[in-house]
Design a protein around this motif. Structure first.
Motif, PDB file in Angstrom:
ATOM      1  N   GLN A  24       0.240  -2.340  27.103  1.00 17.48           N
ATOM      2  CA  GLN A  24      -0.366  -3.571  27.592  1.00 17.48           C
ATOM      3  C   GLN A  24      -0.761  -3.476  29.068  1.00 17.48           C
ATOM      4  O   GLN A  24      -1.427  -4.372  29.584  1.00 17.48           O
ATOM      5  CB  GLN A  24       0.609  -4.748  27.410  1.00 17.48           C
ATOM      6  CG  GLN A  24       1.022  -5.007  25.975  1.00 17.48           C
ATOM      7  CD  GLN A  24      -0.157  -5.351  25.077  1.00 17.48           C
ATOM      8  OE1 GLN A  24      -1.097  -6.023  25.507  1.00 17.48           O
ATOM      9  NE2 GLN A  24      -0.115  -4.901  23.831  1.00 17.48           N
ATOM     10  N   SER A  25      -0.359  -2.393  29.728  1.00 13.83           N
ATOM     11  CA  SER A  25      -0.625  -2.244  31.162  1.00 13.83           C
ATOM     12  C   SER A  25      -2.014  -1.658  31.387  1.00 13.83           C
ATOM     13  O   SER A  25      -2.575  -0.993  30.514  1.00 13.83           O
ATOM     14  CB  SER A  25       0.423  -1.345  31.814  1.00 13.83           C
ATOM     15  OG  SER A  25       1.729  -1.849  31.585  1.00 13.83           O
ATOM     16  N   ASP A  26      -2.560  -1.878  32.562  1.00 13.78           N
ATOM     17  CA  ASP A  26      -3.851  -1.286  32.928  1.00 13.78           C
ATOM     18  C   ASP A  26      -3.685   0.221  33.106  1.00 13.78           C
ATOM     19  O   ASP A  26      -2.618   0.684  33.554  1.00 13.78           O
ATOM     20  CB  ASP A  26      -4.367  -1.905  34.231  1.00 13.78           C
ATOM     21  CG  ASP A  26      -4.704  -3.374  34.058  1.00 13.78           C
ATOM     22  OD1 ASP A  26      -4.602  -4.112  35.056  1.00 13.78           O
ATOM     23  OD2 ASP A  26      -5.062  -3.781  32.924  1.00 13.78           O
ATOM     24  N   PRO A  27      -4.714   0.991  32.785  1.00 14.06           N
ATOM     25  CA  PRO A  27      -4.620   2.451  32.935  1.00 14.06           C
ATOM     26  C   PRO A  27      -4.308   2.846  34.373  1.00 14.06           C
ATOM     27  O   PRO A  27      -4.928   2.347  35.318  1.00 14.06           O
ATOM     28  CB  PRO A  27      -6.010   2.947  32.505  1.00 14.06           C
ATOM     29  CG  PRO A  27      -6.531   1.872  31.611  1.00 14.06           C
ATOM     30  CD  PRO A  27      -5.988   0.583  32.166  1.00 14.06           C
ATOM     31  N   SER A  28      -3.321   3.709  34.529  1.00 11.91           N
ATOM     32  CA  SER A  28      -2.914   4.165  35.853  1.00 11.91           C
ATOM     33  C   SER A  28      -2.330   5.567  35.721  1.00 11.91           C
ATOM     34  O   SER A  28      -1.527   5.821  34.816  1.00 11.91           O
ATOM     35  CB  SER A  28      -1.866   3.212  36.437  1.00 11.91           C
ATOM     36  OG  SER A  28      -1.248   3.785  37.570  1.00 11.91           O
ATOM     37  N   PRO A  29      -2.706   6.498  36.608  1.00 11.13           N
ATOM     38  CA  PRO A  29      -2.135   7.853  36.550  1.00 11.13           C
ATOM     39  C   PRO A  29      -0.616   7.853  36.668  1.00 11.13           C
ATOM     40  O   PRO A  29       0.061   8.659  36.037  1.00 11.13           O
ATOM     41  CB  PRO A  29      -2.789   8.553  37.749  1.00 11.13           C
ATOM     42  CG  PRO A  29      -4.054   7.809  37.986  1.00 11.13           C
ATOM     43  CD  PRO A  29      -3.739   6.384  37.643  1.00 11.13           C
ATOM     44  N   GLN A  30      -0.078   6.936  37.479  1.00  8.97           N
ATOM     45  CA  GLN A  30       1.380   6.885  37.641  1.00  8.97           C
ATOM     46  C   GLN A  30       2.067   6.436  36.354  1.00  8.97           C
ATOM     47  O   GLN A  30       3.100   6.990  35.956  1.00  8.97           O
ATOM     48  CB  GLN A  30       1.754   5.920  38.790  1.00  8.97           C
ATOM     49  CG  GLN A  30       1.368   6.393  40.170  1.00  8.97           C
ATOM     50  CD  GLN A  30      -0.103   6.198  40.464  1.00  8.97           C
ATOM     51  OE1 GLN A  30      -0.795   5.470  39.744  1.00  8.97           O
ATOM     52  NE2 GLN A  30      -0.592   6.863  41.507  1.00  8.97           N
ATOM     53  N   VAL A  31       1.474   5.447  35.694  1.00  9.48           N
ATOM     54  CA  VAL A  31       2.059   4.979  34.433  1.00  9.48           C
ATOM     55  C   VAL A  31       1.896   6.034  33.358  1.00  9.48           C
ATOM     56  O   VAL A  31       2.801   6.279  32.548  1.00  9.48           O
ATOM     57  CB  VAL A  31       1.401   3.652  34.010  1.00  9.48           C
ATOM     58  CG1 VAL A  31       1.944   3.195  32.662  1.00  9.48           C
ATOM     59  CG2 VAL A  31       1.647   2.579  35.067  1.00  9.48           C
TER      60      VAL A  31
END
Length: 482
Positions: A24-31
């Protein structure tokens, strides 16, 4: 955000809730990097997490925004040690995530969740250039196969033959051509399927790979189906043909399998009593002999494994021989006796296709014996219903441009007219010979109608003082051919 997510995952959330929150989170390299850490190892311990993992990766994977290019791969390979020691390296995370996706799709239930997760579309968008083989290609094919999206996979393949990038292993190359062969086979492209399996067998190695054995089995079955398309000819394709460039160990194993006795004879009890494994022998041994006995036990175990592999492969060898000989009874008996083997190998569907194709080959054979035969009698020989026989004949007529006639006789009996089967297997050498024959014929016509040639013939006849046939060529004939 990375620290907060890690703390949340480790302290208050279960792995399932963690993956759902990631999805459900926005795309992020850290995630995205979090999906390559501890959670990746948990996937192999709990298959219930496979589908949520695919959803999470599908949502976060676009965060990289870059497909591996040949330049980046070469750069990573040159700095391989530095890459391996670097923490949170995107290349390492990508490799771990992609390999975990490959495992997750194989365990995901139901399989419809694979397509629903969107992982296929995401992987297809991140595929490296078609000329460079990367491990993303391999896992993309595996995901498409388990999702049964064969046409989607083939649309991203074409007829390119990629070269392995420096970072892929031999196993990746073997898997790629094996999986690609399965995709082409499912799409009905038997020519490319055989080429892929052929390439898989041609890859050198110090040991026999289970992937190559599986590729050989599927290639035998696909070659049988191709033989059906060839028609009934005196010099058919050999379904048991394999590359001459196979490794020495694989070549020995295939030859051993093809030279073994029929399975029924091989499975009969031997005269020798049951041999107890040397490692498990109850005879007391000294400490000095322990290493020798264990080494011999391992060697015996490997020989037994090789023999079992050869026995399993020999089933396919006899299956192909029965197919070539159009021995339907022996083929059916072999299928019934080894149904479990085909199910375990994942080849039961292809074997059943071959069994149906064998009916076609029987019609080809009958066409060389009968010119006219009652439809009911033909159906009885094929062991099918009359309507099924009629449909089969109509399909054969369309597929091969075969002028099969089905009509009622004067006495009301439906008869089938089987003219000679049109040749459908003109290979390249035969095609070249036919083209050469046409060229020679055209050359003969050109020479015979050449005014220069005819004047030279008259001149030669006049010079020698005797009549000569207009078909004979003068010495200057080479000069007449312009």
């Amino acid at each position: 955000m990375s620290t907060e997510a890690s703390a949340t995952a480790g302290a208050s959330e279960t792995p399932l809730n963690f993956l759902q929150s990631i999805a459900q989170s926005d795309p992020s390299p850290q995630v995205l990097h979090l999906l390559s850490e501890e959670i990746a190892s948990l996937i192999k311990q709990s298959t219930d997490l496979c589908a949520p993992y695919l959803y999470a990766v599908a949502k976060q994977f676009p965060a990289y925004h870059v497909a591996i290019s040949s330049a980046s791969v070469a750069e990573a390979h040159a700095d391989n040690r530095a890459v391996a020691s670097r923490e949170n390296d995107p290349s390492q995370s990508l490799s771990t995530i992609v390999s975990t996706v490959g495992f997750a799709v194989s365990q995901c239930q139901p399989r419809t969740e694979i397509s629903k997760s969107g992982i296929l579309a995401v992987l297809s968008q991140q595929l490296p250039p078609a000329h460079l083989l990367h491990h993303i290609h391999v896992e993309f094919l595996q995901a498409c196969i388990f999702a049964e999206q064969y046409s989607f996979a083939e649309s991203h393949l074409g007829e390119t033959w990629p070269r392995p990038s420096p970072l892929v292993s031999v196993t990746h190359v073997l898997r790629y051509y094996y999986l690609r062969g399965c995709v082409h086979m499912a799409c009905g492209n038997k020519r490319l399927a055989v080429r892929c399996f052929w390439t898989c067998l041609s890859i050198p190695g110090d040991a026999v790979s289970a992937i190559q054995i599986a590729a050989w089995k599927k290639m035998v079955l696909v070659q049988c189906l191709r033989l059906t398309e060839q028609g009934y000819v005196s010099d058919p394709l050999d379904p048991l043909a394999y590359p001459k460039t196979v490794s020495e160990r694989l070549n020995r194993l295939i030859n051993l399998a093809l030279c073994m006795q029929p399975l029924s004879a091989a499975s009969e009890p031997e005269d020798n009593p049951e041999i107890v494994h040397m490692v498990e022998a109850t005879t007391p041994i000294g400490d000095d002999d322990q290493d020798v006995v264990e080494a011999e036990g391992i060697r015996t175990e490997k020989l037994d494994e090789k023999k079992n592999q050869a026995v399993n492969m020999s089933i396919y060898g006899y299956l192909a021989k029965d197919f070539i000989n159009v021995d339907r009874a022996a083929f059916a008996r072999l299928v019934d006796e080894n149904n479990d083997v085909f199910v375990e190998d994942g080849n039961l569907g292809m074997v059943q296709q071959c069994q149906q194709a064998l009916i076609r080959r029987y019609v080809y054979q009958l066409s060389s014996i009968y010119s006219v035969i009652p439809l009911e009698q033909l159906a009885g020989m094929l062991q099918v219903e009359v309507d099924a026989a009629r449909c089969l004949l109509l399909k054969l007529a369309v597929d091969h441009a075969w002028e099969i006639g089905i009509q009622k006789s004067d006495v009301g009996t439906v008869v089938v007219t089987l003219p000679p089967l049109p040749s459908t297997n003109v290979d390249e050498s035969m095609s070249d010979m036919m083209q050469l024959a046409v060229m020679v014929r055209d050359l003969d016509v050109s020479i015979a109608t050449s005014n220069k040639f005819m004047s030279l013939v008259r001149k030669e006849n006049s010079k020698n003082g005797r009549a000569k046939s207009s078909k004979s060529a003068p010495k200057e004939v080479e000069n007449a051919i312009i």
